[in-house]
Design an enzyme around this catalytic site. Structure first.
Site, PDB file in Angstrom:
ATOM      1  N   HIS A  67       0.830  -1.221   0.000  1.00  0.00           N
ATOM      2  CA  HIS A  67       0.000   0.000   0.000  1.00  0.00           C
ATOM      3  C   HIS A  67       0.859   1.264   0.000  1.00  0.00           C
ATOM      4  O   HIS A  67       0.420   2.312   0.479  1.00  0.00           O
ATOM      5  CB  HIS A  67      -0.955   0.023   1.212  1.00  0.00           C
ATOM      6  CG  HIS A  67      -1.846  -1.163   1.311  1.00  0.00           C
ATOM      7  ND1 HIS A  67      -3.127  -1.182   0.819  1.00  0.00           N
ATOM      8  CD2 HIS A  67      -1.626  -2.392   1.846  1.00  0.00           C
ATOM      9  CE1 HIS A  67      -3.669  -2.371   1.053  1.00  0.00           C
ATOM     10  NE2 HIS A  67      -2.775  -3.130   1.665  1.00  0.00           N
ATOM     11  N   SER A  92      17.161  18.166 -16.727  1.00  0.00           N
ATOM     12  CA  SER A  92      16.448  19.436 -16.740  1.00  0.00           C
ATOM     13  C   SER A  92      17.270  20.481 -17.474  1.00  0.00           C
ATOM     14  O   SER A  92      18.500  20.483 -17.408  1.00  0.00           O
ATOM     15  CB  SER A  92      16.183  19.912 -15.308  1.00  0.00           C
ATOM     16  OG  SER A  92      15.637  21.215 -15.297  1.00  0.00           O
ATOM     17  N   SER A  93      16.558  21.365 -18.172  1.00  0.00           N
ATOM     18  CA  SER A  93      17.226  22.470 -18.839  1.00  0.00           C
ATOM     19  C   SER A  93      17.379  23.672 -17.915  1.00  0.00           C
ATOM     20  O   SER A  93      17.991  24.671 -18.285  1.00  0.00           O
ATOM     21  CB  SER A  93      16.431  22.877 -20.086  1.00  0.00           C
ATOM     22  OG  SER A  93      15.122  23.293 -19.711  1.00  0.00           O
ATOM     23  N   LYS A 129      20.294  17.757 -12.184  1.00  0.00           N
ATOM     24  CA  LYS A 129      19.139  16.864 -12.057  1.00  0.00           C
ATOM     25  C   LYS A 129      19.245  15.720 -13.071  1.00  0.00           C
ATOM     26  O   LYS A 129      19.537  15.935 -14.241  1.00  0.00           O
ATOM     27  CB  LYS A 129      17.841  17.634 -12.296  1.00  0.00           C
ATOM     28  CG  LYS A 129      16.581  16.858 -11.909  1.00  0.00           C
ATOM     29  CD  LYS A 129      15.347  17.759 -12.023  1.00  0.00           C
ATOM     30  CE  LYS A 129      14.127  17.111 -11.405  1.00  0.00           C
ATOM     31  NZ  LYS A 129      13.715  15.919 -12.157  1.00  0.00           N
ATOM     32  N   GLU A 185      11.127   5.677 -17.963  1.00  0.00           N
ATOM     33  CA  GLU A 185       9.986   6.446 -18.465  1.00  0.00           C
ATOM     34  C   GLU A 185       9.642   6.055 -19.903  1.00  0.00           C
ATOM     35  O   GLU A 185       8.465   5.992 -20.284  1.00  0.00           O
ATOM     36  CB  GLU A 185      10.293   7.943 -18.398  1.00  0.00           C
ATOM     37  CG  GLU A 185      10.384   8.492 -16.991  1.00  0.00           C
ATOM     38  CD  GLU A 185      10.973   9.896 -16.935  1.00  0.00           C
ATOM     39  OE1 GLU A 185      10.954  10.490 -15.848  1.00  0.00           O
ATOM     40  OE2 GLU A 185      11.457  10.396 -17.983  1.00  0.00           O
TER      41      GLU A 185
END
Length: 443
Positions: free
Chosen positions: A167, A297-298, A303, A310
């Site tokens: 859960h 990330s741009s 990051k 994905e």
């Protein structure tokens, strides 16, 4: 495109079906050409096709198989007619090239000679089956490699004790190795299901002609056609027990689409587990470390995102959609023929391509490079209260629950609360909370 070898029926198809902009897959075209060779050989053996035309048709087919005429098959993958345009395209190209090889001394008709003794409705499904067979074998190889990779990680992480979760809440402990072992078992099951499916893929309706009744065919032709195609494709093909059933019902392909969806769905779940375990790295679970593939990330420096995982999620979405297409196709066949075969061919070939590539990508660019964040796993485990389950056999459920509540209220570890309570000795506590006792059944 230089000289056009296709004729008026292909031209009509180009005019009528400029829909997706995606042409019929050349792998299907080549499989259909193999079917044409097998049937031409059968017709020759039965004395229905003369040697000169047979030789010219087979020679033209060999050139197509070698890729010489790839630009002659432009029909759209989405088309009406149950694949008639695909079949006519091949008929016309083979007939035109065969006549050319004969220096036009003998006419070669796309229907009377190239299409002799068969129909779109038995030739195209047979071609689809022999197109799918090597794709299935390739997928099985990639799944076997992924299973091996998961098992290797299972051994590597066998001593990494961590918090189990149900859960999305803390549950009893488990090792990271056990989790990866479960992933390997899942893939093993997928492989077994797909291997078992092969026996259905090898049954054809070849020789059944238009609706499976065998009009313009013969028992000997059916036997020869399947024997010849088996030889050419190197597959153990055989006539289906009921050619009419095999012509009108495409449930075999729905079965396969569903198996691909099951495999992708299981891996989708695994991928989501890995994404959660890699979340952070400072304020997430941070139990595993994924290979860094590209900046995430741009705008946010440093990051890193789980892009390989994905991408597999998105592959699962497409495969699920294609399985739904297959379901709709099966439901919308009427009487003796399912005319929706072209979209089923397109969607199932896409699913195979994506799943095979996705499995390989997942293994080589993610799973093989996963590392355990042992420090964080230990940290979570120290703060973990779910270990209290192991106390039930000694202290009972109610007393274990009291200890959990006290540890939570006091902001201390479960071990510290138990030590304060003096309910168990340090030796007993160590034995109860040993990795062996926490993660395996008692002897």
């Amino acid at each position: 495109m230089g000289k056009k070898y296709f004729g008026k029926e292909t031209s009509k198809a180009i005019e009528n079906f400029g829909l997706s902009g995606v042409p019929v897959d050349l792998s299907l075209i080549r499989s259909l050409v193999l079917v044409k060779i097998a049937l031409a050989d059968a017709n020759l053996e039965l004395g229905r096709l003369d040697k000169k035309r047979h030789s010219a048709i087979v020679s033209a087919a060999g050139e197509v198989l070698a890729g010489k005429f790839d630009d002659q098959f432009p029909t759209d993958a989405i088309q009406g007619g149950a694949g008639t345009s695909i079949n006519m395209n091949v008929n016309e190209v083979l007939a035109a090239r065969a006549a050319e090889l004969l220096k036009n001394r003998l006419p070669v008709h796309p229907l009377d000679h190239v299409n002799m003794g068969h129909s779109t409705n038995d030739a195209v499904p047979a071609a689809f089956r022999i197109t799918l067979a090597p794709l299935l074998d390739k997928l099985l190889l990639e799944l076997a490699a992924l299973e091996k990779s998961f098992r290797k990680k299972s051994r590597e992480f066998t001593a990494v004790l961590k918090v189990g979760r149900t859960h999305l809440q803390d549950a009893v402990p488990i090792t990271l190795g056990q989790e990866f072992g479960a992933y390997a078992a899942l893939v093993s099951r997928d492989r077994q299901r797909l291997r078992e499916f092969k026996k259905y893929l090898y049954q054809t309706n070849l020789g059944g002609t238009a609706i499976g009744t065998g009009l313009n065919s013969s028992r000997q032709f059916i036997k020869l056609a399947n024997r010849n195609l088996s030889r050419l494709s190197r597959l153990p093909l055989r006539p289906a027990p009921n050619l009419i059933d095999n012509t009108q019902n495409l449930d075999t392909f729905l079965h396969l689409a569903a198996l691909l969806q099951v495999s992708a769905a299981g891996l989708h779940k695994v991928v989501n587990d890995l994404r959660l375990m890699a979340s952070g790295p400072r304020v997430g679970l941070s139990e595993i470390i994924l290979p860094e593939r590209q900046i995430g990330s741009s705008i946010m420096p440093g990051k890193i995102n789980p892009v390989i995982l994905e991408s597999f999620n998105q592959i699962f979405f497409v495969i699920s959609g294609n399985a739904e297409v297959a379901s709709l196709v099966i439901q919308n066949g009427q009487f003796e023929l399912n005319v929706m075969l072209p979209v089923l061919i397109k969607s199932l070939l896409e699913s195979f391509t994506l799943l095979t590539a996705g499995v390989k990508n997942l293994r080589t660019k993610a799973v093989d490079g996963i590392k355990a964040d042992r420090k964080n796993c230990q940290k979570h485990l120290r703060e973990h209260l779910g270990k209290a389950t192991a106390l039930i056999s000694r202290l009972g459920y109610d007393q274990a629950a009291i200890l959990v509540k006290r540890a939570s209220k006091n902001g201390c570890s479960l071990e510290e609360e138990i030590t304060k309570s003096k309910l168990l000795s340090p030796r007993e506590l160590s034995e109860i909370f040993s990795p062996q006792n926490l993660t395996r059944p008692r002897k």
